[in-house]
Design an enzyme around this catalytic site. Structure first.
Site: not given
Lengths: 265, 413
Positions: B107, B129, B396
């Site tokens: 991210k 968010e 990830s």
């Protein structure tokens, strides 16, 4: 000429600013919604905006969000909302404008959805998450059925966008008075007056101001600034939801009268 | 192993999305008028800076020194051995170690790049968010790094199951605002972030964390995550002088998958596989398998596949993993599915939990529960494969944040 255009023409002939109350269908139940439409119609509403409850109302503040959630929890379905409108619309003078998000429209299919609206006697449509660029698919088929799709102008809209939106909007132009979601606010932003002037320079269509108008003084103010309509939403939804349905209906009757009085010339 | 060629009508990678933000019929900008100018402003800033040498230099430097890129492409030897055939053949499994990034997931690639954009756009306040909290943590991190005000919207349910990440965000100075609406998960947090943006659009930049939302977000987030695939290509070249055969990634909104896939979409020999969360099973009401079970709709500004009921009301998704618990999906994934360039399957909570344990035991790598979904699909995929195809899985995120949740499932009180 469309039903909504006729309505504005007759108001303008009497130098009147329209009052457009908003309520959420199915809160607390559809029977109360039907009664609310009747009492608003008799208490000074010139047009009425009827919100179809949606699971993800991202243009709405807490009051209308909560009303939509309650309505959905009670099992309010689009089918039943339109059935109720179809039953009552012939008895109302005030044209009904349907307020719905876009997903329920494309879920049904644009044409079938519009045909159902027309059949139910709905005169107009406001879709808060459908900006100009995405509205083309809706505008043409709607005019074929005599339904006005009213587009929104925001305080952040550039003058080019304002001009284009004004050209494409049907029935009237909906001026969003705040950068923000629907809801009750204490005062009106002074830039609304500037936006109204800006819009007036590019259009002859009626202009309705909404989002954040919650008191008779606000309504009076936007009228004095040259608006052709004041849309009042959360303040009606909140009153209707407080207490029993009978108390709610009584409260919106009085509130509607007080707003209309403030709007009289 | 077969690969599906792109259909003749498909847009080339370079033209995707088109100027209206469309990936075929998907994408677009279904947002309140108030946000339209901000989306145009963001797109203009992105076009201005994406090739700007000073921007690129700052970004590359930070990706290297602050995030810790490039992340390794790791050969998972014992995982590979698990799926080996008696004759010694079998898939060769590699992990692209995005879990080794600063903050523990992919991210931050996007959060960092967007914050650099926001600074150039003169925005002093950042909102985001978050579902699992990884995007929230990444955003809080880069805001701390640049001294920007930061508000993170997070569903109350997610705050409970990802309390470690809530603590991390607050530690770095972010305000975490609980969202109780709906089921208190990612969908509701995203709606609330959009409402904040509508209200404060003139001073605020919204760092959307997935390849979802209105144009230009799906494009920007994809491009900022594309570094995953670009590095993978170079690392494959270095390790065996060729392309990978199969790319495998989990899909919630789909940013880690898009980041890995993008570089290879125009390489028809590379099979692209996305794994969604089947929750308690796609035949139950509790799943988040949007691409396999959804119908086309509009959520959070984009047209894409969507979990919805007969009336077009959005259905609450369910997954044990907070990051996949989303009833929508990025529009480019819907497009890649429709043109049959990528394949999408789903695995259940139970399968993901088993894979979480398996990777921990076999490789000493505790994956995020989201990532565990991609790992889990090896159980289905590997027996179908002949020869020795090379599979790259996007690892990830790391699973520290999930140990409490997993402990509850593995040792129910």
């Amino acid at each position: 000429m469309s039903v909504i255009s006729q309505c504005f023409e007759s108001l303008q002939a009497r130098s009147q600013c329209a009052l457009i109350p908003f309520i959420t269908a199915g809160d607390p139940d559809l029977e109360t919604t039907a009664q609310a439409l009747r009492v608003l119609n008799k208490s000074g509403a010139d047009l009425i905006e009827l919100g179809v409850p949606y699971s993800d109302p991202l243009a709405d503040g807490p009051v209308i969000q909560a009303a939509a959630t309650r309505a959905l929890q009670r099992g309010t379905r689009l089918e039943a909302v339109l059935e109720m409108v179809q039953g009552i619309s012939p008895t109302l003078q005030s044209p009904i404008i349907c307020f719905t998000y876009y997903n329920p429209i494309i879920n049904r299919g644009i044409k079938p959805f519009l045909q159902q609206l027309a059949q139910a006697g709905v005169a107009g449509l406001v879709v808060p998450d459908l900006p100009l660029e995405e509205a083309t698919d809706l505008l043409l088929p709607a005019s074929d059925l005599g339904i006005d799709v009213t587009l929104l102008v925001a305080p952040t809209s550039s003058s080019e966008r304002i001009a284009t939106i004004a050209r494409q909007s049907q029935g009237f132009i909906y001026l969003v008075s705040v950068t923000g979601v629907t809801g009750i606010r204490s005062g009106l932003e002074a830039r609304v007056q500037v936006l109204l002037q800006q819009l007036r320079q590019v259009t002859d269509k009626p202009i309705g101001v909404g989002f954040g108008i919650s008191q008779p003084e606000h309504a009076r103010q936007v009228k004095d600034w040259g608006a052709d309509a004041a849309v009042v939403g959360s303040a009606f939804v909140k009153r209707l939801a407080d207490g029993t349905p009978q108390q709610g209906l009584q409260a919106i009757t009085e509130f509607c009268h007080s707003l209309k009085t403030a709007l009289l010339p | 192993m077969t690969t599906t060629p792109l259909s003749p009508n498909s847009q080339s990678t370079a033209q995707r999305p088109d100027t209206l933000g469309r990936f075929g019929r998907f994408g677009g900008k279904y947002v309140p008028e108030t946000l339209m100018p901000a989306l145009s402003e963001l797109e203009a800033a992105y076009q201005q800076y994406r090739h700007d040498p000073a921007f690129q230099q700052e970004l590359q430097q930070l990706l290297q020194d602050y995030v810790g890129r490039a992340t390794p492409l790791y050969f998972a030897e014992r995982l590979t051995a698990r799926y080996a055939q008696p004759d010694g053949t079998g898939p060769q499994i590699y992990l692209k170690r995005e879990d080794l990034n600063h903050t523990g997931a992919h991210k931050i690639n996007n959060a960092l790049a967007q914050v650099l954009l926001a600074r150039r756009m003169g925005k002093q306040r950042i909102i985001a968010e978050t579902g699992a909290g990884q995007h929230g943590v990444a955003t809080a991190t880069v805001c701390a790094r640049f001294g920007l005000a930061c508000v993170i919207y997070m569903g109350v349910h997610d705050m409970e199951r990802q309390s470690l990440n809530v603590f991390r965000m607050r530690l770095m100075g972010a305000e975490v605002r609980p969202v109780a609406a709906g089921t208190g998960t990612l969908k509701d947090a995203t709606s609330e972030a959009i409402r904040d943006w509508v209200t404060n659009v003139e001073t605020t930049h919204y760092i959307l964390g997935s390849v979802a939302g209105p144009h230009p977000y799906p494009m920007i987030v994809r491009d900022f995550q594309a570094v995953i695939g670009q590095e993978t290509r170079a690392q494959c070249q270095e390790k065996w002088g060729g392309l990978p055969d199969i790319l495998l990634a989990c899909v919630g909104g789909g940013s880690n998958a898009m980041g890995l896939f993008h570089e290879f979409v125009d390489e028809p020999s590379v099979r692209l596989i996305g794994i969604e969360a089947a929750g308690e099973g796609v035949d139950t009401e509790k799943h988040a398998a949007t691409l396999t079970q959804g119908r086309v709709g509009v959520l959070h500004g984009a047209m894409s596949y969507l979990l919805q009921d007969e009336d077009g009301q959005v259905i609450e998704a369910h997954s044990v993993s907070a990051g996949l618990d989303y009833p929508g999906v990025g529009p480019e994934h819907s497009y890649l599915k429709d043109v049959e360039r990528a394949e999408y399957y789903s695995v259940t909570d139970q399968q993901a939990l088993s894979a979480f344990k398996r990777l921990s035991e076999l490789e000493g790598i505790i994956p995020a529960l989201e990532t565990a979904h991609a790992i889990a699909y090896l159980e289905t995929l590997c027996p179908q494969l002949g020869g020795t195809p090379r599979i790259v899985i996007n690892c990830s995120g790391r699973g520290d944040k999930d140990v409490q949740t997993v402990a509850k499932f593995l040792n129910p009180a």
